[in-house]
Design a protein around this motif. Structure first.
Motif, PDB file in Angstrom:
ATOM      1  N   ASN A   2       1.986  17.101  19.417  1.00  0.00           N
ATOM      2  CA  ASN A   2       1.303  16.375  20.478  1.00  0.00           C
ATOM      3  C   ASN A   2       0.614  15.157  19.869  1.00  0.00           C
ATOM      4  O   ASN A   2      -0.022  15.260  18.819  1.00  0.00           O
ATOM      5  CB  ASN A   2       0.268  17.286  21.149  1.00  0.00           C
ATOM      6  CG  ASN A   2      -0.464  16.590  22.273  1.00  0.00           C
ATOM      7  OD1 ASN A   2       0.149  15.959  23.123  1.00  0.00           O
ATOM      8  ND2 ASN A   2      -1.782  16.692  22.286  1.00  0.00           N
ATOM      9  N   VAL A   3       0.762  14.003  20.516  1.00  0.00           N
ATOM     10  CA  VAL A   3       0.142  12.772  20.033  1.00  0.00           C
ATOM     11  C   VAL A   3      -0.750  12.214  21.127  1.00  0.00           C
ATOM     12  O   VAL A   3      -0.325  12.047  22.272  1.00  0.00           O
ATOM     13  CB  VAL A   3       1.197  11.714  19.635  1.00  0.00           C
ATOM     14  CG1 VAL A   3       0.496  10.430  19.160  1.00  0.00           C
ATOM     15  CG2 VAL A   3       2.119  12.246  18.557  1.00  0.00           C
ATOM     16  N   LEU A  18      -2.676  13.333  15.883  1.00  0.00           N
ATOM     17  CA  LEU A  18      -1.397  14.032  15.788  1.00  0.00           C
ATOM     18  C   LEU A  18      -1.691  15.503  15.583  1.00  0.00           C
ATOM     19  O   LEU A  18      -2.304  15.889  14.585  1.00  0.00           O
ATOM     20  CB  LEU A  18      -0.580  13.476  14.621  1.00  0.00           C
ATOM     21  CG  LEU A  18       0.719  14.224  14.277  1.00  0.00           C
ATOM     22  CD1 LEU A  18       1.740  14.073  15.396  1.00  0.00           C
ATOM     23  CD2 LEU A  18       1.284  13.722  12.953  1.00  0.00           C
ATOM     24  N   GLU A  19      -1.252  16.341  16.527  1.00  0.00           N
ATOM     25  CA  GLU A  19      -1.573  17.765  16.475  1.00  0.00           C
ATOM     26  C   GLU A  19      -0.309  18.614  16.465  1.00  0.00           C
ATOM     27  O   GLU A  19       0.624  18.376  17.240  1.00  0.00           O
ATOM     28  CB  GLU A  19      -2.431  18.162  17.681  1.00  0.00           C
ATOM     29  CG  GLU A  19      -2.844  19.634  17.685  1.00  0.00           C
ATOM     30  CD  GLU A  19      -3.638  20.015  18.923  1.00  0.00           C
ATOM     31  OE1 GLU A  19      -4.007  21.197  19.042  1.00  0.00           O
ATOM     32  OE2 GLU A  19      -3.876  19.137  19.776  1.00  0.00           O
ATOM     33  N   ASP A  20      -0.294  19.579  15.578  1.00  0.00           N
ATOM     34  CA  ASP A  20       0.735  20.605  15.592  1.00  0.00           C
ATOM     35  C   ASP A  20       0.335  21.617  16.663  1.00  0.00           C
ATOM     36  O   ASP A  20      -0.659  22.334  16.508  1.00  0.00           O
ATOM     37  CB  ASP A  20       0.828  21.270  14.218  1.00  0.00           C
ATOM     38  CG  ASP A  20       1.829  22.408  14.185  1.00  0.00           C
ATOM     39  OD1 ASP A  20       2.558  22.603  15.187  1.00  0.00           O
ATOM     40  OD2 ASP A  20       1.869  23.132  13.176  1.00  0.00           O
ATOM     41  N   GLU A  21       1.095  21.667  17.736  1.00  0.00           N
ATOM     42  CA  GLU A  21       0.719  22.511  18.871  1.00  0.00           C
ATOM     43  C   GLU A  21       0.770  24.005  18.540  1.00  0.00           C
ATOM     44  O   GLU A  21       0.132  24.810  19.213  1.00  0.00           O
ATOM     45  CB  GLU A  21       1.618  22.200  20.060  1.00  0.00           C
ATOM     46  CG  GLU A  21       1.408  20.799  20.622  1.00  0.00           C
ATOM     47  CD  GLU A  21       2.382  20.462  21.724  1.00  0.00           C
ATOM     48  OE1 GLU A  21       1.930  20.333  22.882  1.00  0.00           O
ATOM     49  OE2 GLU A  21       3.586  20.333  21.431  1.00  0.00           O
ATOM     50  N   LYS A  22       1.517  24.367  17.497  1.00  0.00           N
ATOM     51  CA  LYS A  22       1.620  25.780  17.125  1.00  0.00           C
ATOM     52  C   LYS A  22       0.362  26.249  16.389  1.00  0.00           C
ATOM     53  O   LYS A  22      -0.192  27.310  16.694  1.00  0.00           O
ATOM     54  CB  LYS A  22       2.857  26.004  16.251  1.00  0.00           C
ATOM     55  CG  LYS A  22       3.047  27.439  15.799  1.00  0.00           C
ATOM     56  CD  LYS A  22       4.301  27.569  14.946  1.00  0.00           C
ATOM     57  CE  LYS A  22       4.465  28.990  14.418  1.00  0.00           C
ATOM     58  NZ  LYS A  22       5.689  29.121  13.556  1.00  0.00           N
ATOM     59  N   THR A  23      -0.108  25.444  15.421  1.00  0.00           N
ATOM     60  CA  THR A  23      -1.239  25.853  14.588  1.00  0.00           C
ATOM     61  C   THR A  23      -2.552  25.198  15.015  1.00  0.00           C
ATOM     62  O   THR A  23      -3.621  25.609  14.559  1.00  0.00           O
ATOM     63  CB  THR A  23      -0.988  25.474  13.116  1.00  0.00           C
ATOM     64  OG1 THR A  23      -0.933  24.042  13.003  1.00  0.00           O
ATOM     65  CG2 THR A  23       0.323  26.066  12.624  1.00  0.00           C
ATOM     66  N   HIS A  24      -2.455  24.164  15.840  1.00  0.00           N
ATOM     67  CA  HIS A  24      -3.605  23.370  16.285  1.00  0.00           C
ATOM     68  C   HIS A  24      -4.283  22.633  15.132  1.00  0.00           C
ATOM     69  O   HIS A  24      -5.440  22.229  15.246  1.00  0.00           O
ATOM     70  CB  HIS A  24      -4.618  24.233  17.054  1.00  0.00           C
ATOM     71  CG  HIS A  24      -4.039  24.822  18.309  1.00  0.00           C
ATOM     72  ND1 HIS A  24      -3.680  24.057  19.397  1.00  0.00           N
ATOM     73  CD2 HIS A  24      -3.719  26.111  18.615  1.00  0.00           C
ATOM     74  CE1 HIS A  24      -3.185  24.840  20.334  1.00  0.00           C
ATOM     75  NE2 HIS A  24      -3.188  26.087  19.886  1.00  0.00           N
ATOM     76  N   GLU A  25      -3.562  22.470  14.036  1.00  0.00           N
ATOM     77  CA  GLU A  25      -4.041  21.589  12.985  1.00  0.00           C
ATOM     78  C   GLU A  25      -3.677  20.158  13.358  1.00  0.00           C
ATOM     79  O   GLU A  25      -2.673  19.912  14.025  1.00  0.00           O
ATOM     80  CB  GLU A  25      -3.454  21.976  11.636  1.00  0.00           C
ATOM     81  CG  GLU A  25      -3.920  23.328  11.148  1.00  0.00           C
ATOM     82  CD  GLU A  25      -3.430  23.650   9.755  1.00  0.00           C
ATOM     83  OE1 GLU A  25      -2.829  22.766   9.107  1.00  0.00           O
ATOM     84  OE2 GLU A  25      -3.640  24.786   9.300  1.00  0.00           O
TER      85      GLU A  25
END
Length: 204
Positions: A2-3, A18-25
């Protein structure tokens, strides 16, 4: 992934989350100011790094405050722009220490996402483009219909053309996420950006 894009600071710099939707990092790219607004926009994402495409004040203005609020987040910049020739234009070294230097070919992990560092000087000696999947975070190297200025200290027309050529010759299409103004695509810029077209014509 997600951006999220938001305009911050005195010159309306495009700051990206910039977010990794799986880990929310997440990574924050070019926090040029308004750190409280950037923190609010995170909406619970865990920031692993603050990534700077270059050292100009309008791209780094919120980095120190953001890093203080996010002590687990590491700040990355190319070394040539941390020690910029003009402290008024490249102020980060006067605002904070403990930053990390990245360079050509480095990989930065954000959850399951991976960003590749492309050194793309021209706007400044330490300008980089960050590639993540089909995204190019170009800073002030490539704009929609234009490119970054080369008349600041550390700028270079030949280096800018070489960097534009490098981006233009990447295989496939990418979403171009620049440091100012509108987003675009690499194919659109290949067709219509006069600076990129000139750079590609000068391929040797």
């Amino acid at each position: 992934m997600n951006v999220k894009m938001m305009q911050v600071g005195p010159l309306g710099t495009n700051c990206y989350i910039l977010e990794d939707e799986k880990t929310h990092e997440a990574a924050v790219i070019d926090p040029g100011g308004e750190a409280p607004a950037v923190l609010e926009a995170l909406e619970g994402a865990e920031v692993r790094c603050i990534l700077l495409t270059h050292g100009h004040y309008d791209h780094t203005g919120g980095a120190a405050e953001l890093a203080k609020a996010l002590p687990r987040a590491e700040v990355y910049i190319h070394e040539k722009d941390f020690h910029g020739v003009d402290p008024a234009l490249f102020p980060l070294s006067t605002q904070m220490d403990g930053v990390k230097f990245y360079e050509e070919g480095d990989q930065i992990a954000v959850g399951d996402l991976e960003l590749q560092v492309l050194h793309t000087p021209g706007h400044s000696e330490g300008s980089v483009t960050l590639r993540c999947g089909n995204l190019l975070f170009c800073g002030d190297t490539l704009f929609a219909g234009s490119c970054g200025r080369t008349d600041f200290p550390g700028g270079s027309v030949p280096k800018m053309l070489a960097s534009l050529r490098r981006l233009g010759e990447l295989e496939g299409d990418f979403q171009v996420l620049p440091g100012h103004m509108d987003v675009s695509t690499l194919e659109e810029e290949r067709r219509n950006n006069p600076y990129l077209r000139q750079a590609l014509r000068e391929t040797t």
